[in-house]
Write a protein that holds these residues in place. Structure first.
Motif, PDB file in Angstrom:
ATOM      1  N   LYS A 130       0.843  -1.202   0.000  1.00 54.05           N
ATOM      2  CA  LYS A 130       0.000   0.000   0.000  1.00 54.05           C
ATOM      3  C   LYS A 130       0.871   1.242   0.000  1.00 54.05           C
ATOM      4  N   ILE A 131       0.670   2.069  -1.026  1.00 57.45           N
ATOM      5  CA  ILE A 131       1.443   3.299  -1.197  1.00 57.45           C
ATOM      6  C   ILE A 131       0.525   4.494  -0.985  1.00 57.45           C
TER       7      ILE A 131
ATOM      8  N   LEU B  31       4.729   9.036  -9.617  1.00 54.77           N
ATOM      9  CA  LEU B  31       3.582   8.140  -9.726  1.00 54.77           C
ATOM     10  C   LEU B  31       3.600   7.394 -11.059  1.00 54.77           C
TER      11      LEU B  31
ATOM     12  N   VAL C 248       3.746   3.308 -11.118  1.00 53.96           N
ATOM     13  CA  VAL C 248       2.660   2.514 -11.705  1.00 53.96           C
ATOM     14  C   VAL C 248       3.181   1.697 -12.890  1.00 53.96           C
TER      15      VAL C 248
ATOM     16  N   TYR D 296      -2.572   2.082  -4.642  1.00 50.92           N
ATOM     17  CA  TYR D 296      -2.157   3.480  -4.554  1.00 50.92           C
ATOM     18  C   TYR D 296      -3.280   4.335  -3.984  1.00 50.92           C
TER      19      TYR D 296
ATOM     20  N   LEU E  40      -3.933   8.365  -3.225  1.00 52.26           N
ATOM     21  CA  LEU E  40      -3.362   9.642  -3.634  1.00 52.26           C
ATOM     22  C   LEU E  40      -4.106  10.794  -2.970  1.00 52.26           C
TER      23      LEU E  40
ATOM     24  N   TYR F 124      -5.289   7.256 -13.757  1.00 53.20           N
ATOM     25  CA  TYR F 124      -5.059   6.108 -12.875  1.00 53.20           C
ATOM     26  C   TYR F 124      -6.384   5.657 -12.252  1.00 53.20           C
TER      27      TYR F 124
ATOM     28  N   ALA G 127      -6.470   3.739  -8.872  1.00 53.34           N
ATOM     29  CA  ALA G 127      -5.999   4.388  -7.649  1.00 53.34           C
ATOM     30  C   ALA G 127      -7.173   4.909  -6.827  1.00 53.34           C
TER      31      ALA G 127
END
Length: 335
Positions: free
Chosen positions: A4-5, A19, A23, A31, A33, A48, A51
């Motif tokens: 998990k980012i 990013l 990706v 992700y 954000l 994305y 995300a």
């Protein structure tokens, strides 16, 4: 489970390219954000769709703390070098959500503007760098960690470094110098320093130089910086690296450089190219009083090369000048 980012700054120049790089390398990661609002998030969501977007400003401590606590890795690029509330919120969230057995990793974007403190203190703008202004990020780590509090970015860096006192937090600070090249993010693809020189030149008919024009900076292409973020994330997930205090911890201060330039040289390159493209009458550079053109920022990126195998591959700064001039001219309606 997929790593998990949590990333801030997806709409920015650096965060957007980071990013993109992440990706591309790791499509299967989760992700999250941070974006200011839904309107700002539309191009990010379009680029994305997998995300998860959360909305809030860098002052929304509750949002940031919650996401930092839930993430395996936090990548902070949104005004990260100078915004104190967000740094404190990330530190608090990581400490609350992680333990020594399962630490949270914080990849924090600073910048080598922090190394300009000596020129600012002594008002020696435009002068050539003196030997002690060069900082090797391994050999000179103790000097870097004890820079004066008056240095820009230093206050936030101290918050990041101090968060290592929590058993569940490990940090990596990355400090790029002049960043150039076209970013690949969904919103802002433009850097600041070189386009600023071009913009001034096209508006005034000459390129600016802070006399006597001897100040030097290092530089790095945005794509090479994007590659570094991937290497840093990979290191956070690698048991052979994430326990190394030279990679994550109080000593984990990474400079990045792939070339060097005098600011006056860049101005002359810009003037020549602007004249070549018929945007100014002739290739002229004149003395002005723009102090940021007269500071020195000298670094050696030994740590990234030694511990992460980072290497620069993108075109040089000088090679990108024609495209930057053309882009700025179009932006100003002069092309």
């Amino acid at each position: 489970m997929a790593p998990k980012i949590f990333l801030t700054g997806a709409t920015g120049y650096i965060g957007g390219d980071a990013l993109y790089s992440l990706v591309k390398a790791h499509q299967d990661f989760e992700y999250t954000l941070l974006v200011r609002n839904e309107e700002r998030g539309k191009p990010v969501a379009a680029a994305y769709p997998k995300a998860r977007l959360v909305y809030g400003s860098l002052d929304d401590a509750e949002v940031i703390e919650k996401e930092a606590a839930a993430a395996d890795i936090v990548i902070h690029t949104a005004d990260s070098a100078d915004n104190m509330p967000s740094a404190k919120a990330i530190a608090k969230g990581l400490a609350a959500g992680h333990t020594a057995e399962k630490p949270g990793y914080w990849i924090h974007l600073c910048g080598t503007g922090i190394l300009t403190w000596y020129d600012a203190l002594h008002e020696r703008y435009g002068q050539a760098p003196i030997p002690e202004q060069k900082y090797h990020d391994i050999d000179d780590i103790e000097r870097i960690l004890s820079l004066p509090d008056s240095a820009i970015h230093r206050d936030v860096d101290k918050v990041v470094l101090a968060s290592n006192d929590s058993a569940g937090v490990k940090t990596l600070i990355v400090g790029p110098p002049t960043i150039y090249g076209e970013g690949r993010g969904p919103t802002n693809t433009r850097s600041i320093q070189v386009p600023g020189i071009v913009n001034f030149t096209l508006k005034n008919g000459f390129a600016p130089i802070q006399a006597p024009g001897l100040a030097e900076w290092d530089n790095v292409h945005i794509h090479d910086l994007g590659d570094f973020f991937v290497l840093a994330v990979d290191a956070a997930l690698d048991p052979a690296k994430n326990g190394n205090p030279e990679i994550f911890g109080p000593h984990a201060y990474f400079f990045l450089e792939s070339g060097t330039h005098k600011m006056s040289e860049v101005s002359k390159w810009v003037a020549a190219e602007a004249a070549k493209q018929g945007l100014i009458p002739e290739a002229i550079a004149k003395e002005t009083d723009i102090k940021w053109l007269g500071t020195n920022s000298k670094s050696v990126a030994a740590r990234a090369r030694k511990y992460l195998g980072w290497e620069a591959k993108a075109p040089s700064l000088k090679e990108t000048i024609p495209d930057v001039v053309a882009f700025e001219a179009k932006k100003l309606g002069k092309a």
